[in-house]
Design an enzyme around this catalytic site. Structure first.
Site, PDB file in Angstrom:
ATOM      1  N   MET A  71      27.643 -28.012  10.363  1.00  0.00           N
ATOM      2  CA  MET A  71      26.191 -27.986  10.383  1.00  0.00           C
ATOM      3  C   MET A  71      25.611 -28.242   9.006  1.00  0.00           C
ATOM      4  O   MET A  71      24.778 -27.465   8.555  1.00  0.00           O
ATOM      5  CB  MET A  71      25.689 -26.613  10.860  1.00  0.00           C
ATOM      6  CG  MET A  71      26.281 -26.146  12.148  1.00  0.00           C
ATOM      7  SD  MET A  71      25.424 -26.944  13.518  1.00  0.00           S
ATOM      8  CE  MET A  71      26.591 -26.670  14.829  1.00  0.00           C
ATOM      9  N   PRO A  72      26.050 -29.263   8.323  1.00  0.00           N
ATOM     10  CA  PRO A  72      25.476 -29.402   6.978  1.00  0.00           C
ATOM     11  C   PRO A  72      24.106 -30.081   7.012  1.00  0.00           C
ATOM     12  O   PRO A  72      23.799 -30.855   7.925  1.00  0.00           O
ATOM     13  CB  PRO A  72      26.484 -30.304   6.251  1.00  0.00           C
ATOM     14  CG  PRO A  72      27.611 -30.537   7.195  1.00  0.00           C
ATOM     15  CD  PRO A  72      27.110 -30.236   8.565  1.00  0.00           C
TER      16      PRO A  72
END
Lengths: 67, 67, 67, 67, 67, 67
Positions: free
Chosen positions: A1-2
């Site tokens: 989830m960057p």
């Protein structure tokens, strides 16, 4: 989830260069952290040189002196 | 003293929708954390689809394929 | 493709309150802008009151005076 | 290595005022933390009043009421 | 003068991985935009999974369901 | 309605220095833009030197070489 935010100065960044920044950043997060590209978001902010300061001066002024 | 930054893509966000985002976010912080609306700031950034990447691609390109 | 960053002070925010902020913000973006929850990211930053200033003062000091 | 982001509303900020914000912020970091101006970056974001909310309302609307 | 902020979840990011993210991001900006590494700053924020939401849920909860 | 975010490295920033940064930044916005201190928010983020990169390297490594 960057989530990645890239701020660069408004000095002729082309659409192809934006494409490469997004592709390269996503690939880096896949390679280093094994992240899923589907949840990797990259946002590019293009900042006017009047609004970016370093050395206590606007970049617009620094650029003029460099040329 | 909350500060909220909402980044959305530049795909026809109307002024009325901005109004609703600001009203709704502030109300949420009042309801959940009992914050004072007078010190709750909401800033909306509207990002061009060329500058937003996911799946390693510019959103502009993804949108074209979807239509 | 929204990205929302919520900054609140470190004054006892519970995990349940974080859950409500994430749920409520996502729902707001679905309702107002018809966004897909799968690509709606919310990041909460909890900031120490020593590091948050308003009125030119640290919030820690302001809170002491209020009590 | 400080990085400072200043967000202000789009209400007639002049280039000279931007210059003073950059100069003053850099000087502050030199004075307080002994930072090197060469690695002190300041980025100013000028936000439309439609996109800034406080009291749960757009600043555009608040300004109209104030005048 | 680029500034890059990388936000990743706190799921065991090692110091070596941080090193690779910083090196890779800087190299990308040198390659694509011919930026000077001396003025390219990269800041990594490691966010607790309780504080990151997607699908309207905390990532902590999503991860539990995935295992 | 300004919002200022100051990111500095975690190299012994004292509480008194934070106080001075908040006071000085607020005063600067009052002086230059005639802003109201009551709506001027300053948030300081203290970043570990492992998480800050410049020259493509972690600041931790650069600092070791400097000493």
């Amino acid at each position: 989830m960057p989530y990645v935010n890239i701020k660069v100065t408004d000095e002729g960044v082309t659409n192809e260069q934006k494409r490469q920044l997004i592709e390269g950043t996503t690939q880096l997060l896949v390679n280093v952290l094994n992240k899923d590209p589907a949840t990797t978001h990259v946002v590019i902010d293009v900042v006017p040189t009047d609004n970016w300061g370093v050395f206590g001066q606007q970049l617009t002024k620094i650029r003029k002196r460099q040329t």
